[in-house]
Design a protein around this motif. Structure first.
Motif, short mmCIF file in Angstrom:
data_model
loop_
_atom_site.label_atom_id
_atom_site.label_comp_id
_atom_site.label_asym_id
_atom_site.label_seq_id
_atom_site.Cartn_x
_atom_site.Cartn_y
_atom_site.Cartn_z
N VAL A 1 63.81 -33.95 32.38
CA VAL A 1 64.20 -35.33 32.07
C VAL A 1 63.48 -36.35 32.94
CG1 VAL A 1 66.46 -34.68 31.18
CG2 VAL A 1 66.19 -35.16 33.62
N VAL A 2 63.03 -35.94 34.12
CA VAL A 2 62.31 -36.87 35.00
C VAL A 2 60.86 -37.00 34.56
CG1 VAL A 2 61.54 -37.31 37.37
CG2 VAL A 2 63.83 -36.38 36.95
N GLN B 1 68.50 -32.80 43.92
CA GLN B 1 69.29 -32.77 42.69
C GLN B 1 70.04 -34.09 42.50
OE1 GLN B 1 72.74 -30.02 42.29
NE2 GLN B 1 71.51 -29.07 40.68
N GLN B 2 70.56 -34.63 43.59
CA GLN B 2 71.26 -35.91 43.51
C GLN B 2 70.31 -37.03 43.08
OE1 GLN B 2 74.64 -36.45 43.85
NE2 GLN B 2 74.62 -34.20 43.81
N ALA B 3 69.06 -36.96 43.52
CA ALA B 3 68.06 -37.96 43.13
C ALA B 3 67.83 -37.91 41.62
CB ALA B 3 66.75 -37.72 43.87
N ARG B 4 67.82 -36.70 41.07
CA ARG B 4 67.67 -36.56 39.61
C ARG B 4 68.89 -37.12 38.88
NH1 ARG B 4 70.37 -32.83 36.12
NH2 ARG B 4 69.93 -31.11 37.57
N PHE B 5 70.09 -36.88 39.40
CA PHE B 5 71.30 -37.43 38.79
C PHE B 5 71.23 -38.96 38.74
CE2 PHE B 5 73.97 -33.59 40.38
CZ PHE B 5 73.50 -32.82 39.33
N ARG B 6 70.81 -39.55 39.87
CA ARG B 6 70.72 -41.01 39.92
C ARG B 6 69.66 -41.54 38.95
NH1 ARG B 6 71.39 -39.85 45.49
NH2 ARG B 6 69.13 -40.00 45.82
N ALA C 1 70.34 -44.06 35.88
CA ALA C 1 69.62 -45.35 35.78
C ALA C 1 69.04 -45.56 34.39
CB ALA C 1 68.51 -45.41 36.83
N GLN C 2 68.66 -44.45 33.72
CA GLN C 2 68.11 -44.57 32.38
C GLN C 2 69.16 -45.02 31.37
OE1 GLN C 2 64.69 -44.13 32.33
NE2 GLN C 2 65.18 -43.85 34.50
N LYS C 3 70.42 -44.77 31.70
CA LYS C 3 71.52 -45.12 30.80
C LYS C 3 72.02 -46.56 31.02
CE LYS C 3 73.28 -40.35 30.99
NZ LYS C 3 74.45 -39.53 31.40
N LYS C 4 71.50 -47.20 32.06
CA LYS C 4 72.00 -48.52 32.42
C LYS C 4 71.70 -49.53 31.31
CE LYS C 4 71.93 -51.86 36.21
NZ LYS C 4 71.36 -52.18 37.55
#
Length: 208
Positions: A79-80, A191-196, A200-203
């Motif tokens: 996804v990134v 992993q947390q960086a990927r979650f964020r 952010a893409q959903k914002k």
């Protein structure tokens, strides 16, 4: 008489100082040992390495050709990165298995798109293998942060003052853990960086 009293006072003071020093040394030795797990390697692999760096490091460390390391066969779209990339590679040798897991690197780096966030090395369970793993881990990484506890043995930079609690498994600190015959190096910050990144893409900015 006065001379004897002075001598006795000096002896008592000497014993008191010795006892205090002994207590201090004991308390210091019992304190949890802080060690940055991000600086540790497992089979040559460290947190933060990209795919090629990790593959080269593991190949060199284990003296095995790169084609013996098998990537994920059917990777999904990362996804990134926005395209299919292997989420892991594995290496098996005489019952021992190394698996290196990857996330998409955030911030995005096109030259180094993947990043190591977890490494696992395990051997088949037996009492002898568990003892050998513990001995090898102590020789390589030194005294565990939660020593003298051994089930599990843990290394981290933020051990609890209560050694019975060991290393807190939060989202910002890396840790190394040996549980019997499985040794795992984890850095959840990637992993947390990927979650964020995904969040952010959903914002959406409301426009009503």
């Amino acid at each position: 008489m006065e001379k004897k009293l002075r001598c006795l006072q000096k002896r008592l003071m000497s014993h008191s100082v010795y006892a205090a020093l002994l207590l201090l040394c004991t308390s210091v030795s019992a304190e949890p040992r802080s060690i940055d797990a991000r600086q540790l390697d497992l089979a040559g692999v460290k947190s933060g390495m990209d795919y090629n760096e990790a593959l080269t490091a593991a190949s060199n460390y284990l003296h095995a050709p790169k084609d013996k390391f098998k990537p994920e066969q059917f990777p999904a779209v990362n996804v990134v990165i926005g395209k299919k990339e292997p989420g892991w590679f594995t290496y098996d040798s005489n019952g021992a298995k190394l698996t290196v897991y990857f996330e998409g690197r955030v911030p995005i780096d096109k030259a180094r798109p993947l990043v190591v966030w977890l490494v696992r090395y395990e051997v088949p369970w037996s009492q002898d293998n568990a003892a050998a793993m513990g001995k090898a881990a102590m020789q390589k990484y030194g005294t565990a942060s939660n020593a003298p506890n051994t089930l599990p043995m843990q290394w981290c930079d933020n051990p609890s003052p209560n050694i019975g609690l060991g290393c807190p498994k939060d989202t910002s600190h890396a840790y190394l853990e040996l549980n019997q015959t499985a040794l795992v190096l984890t850095d959840p910050s990637w992993q947390q960086a990927r979650f964020r990144f995904v969040d952010a893409q959903k914002k959406v900015t409301p426009g009503f």
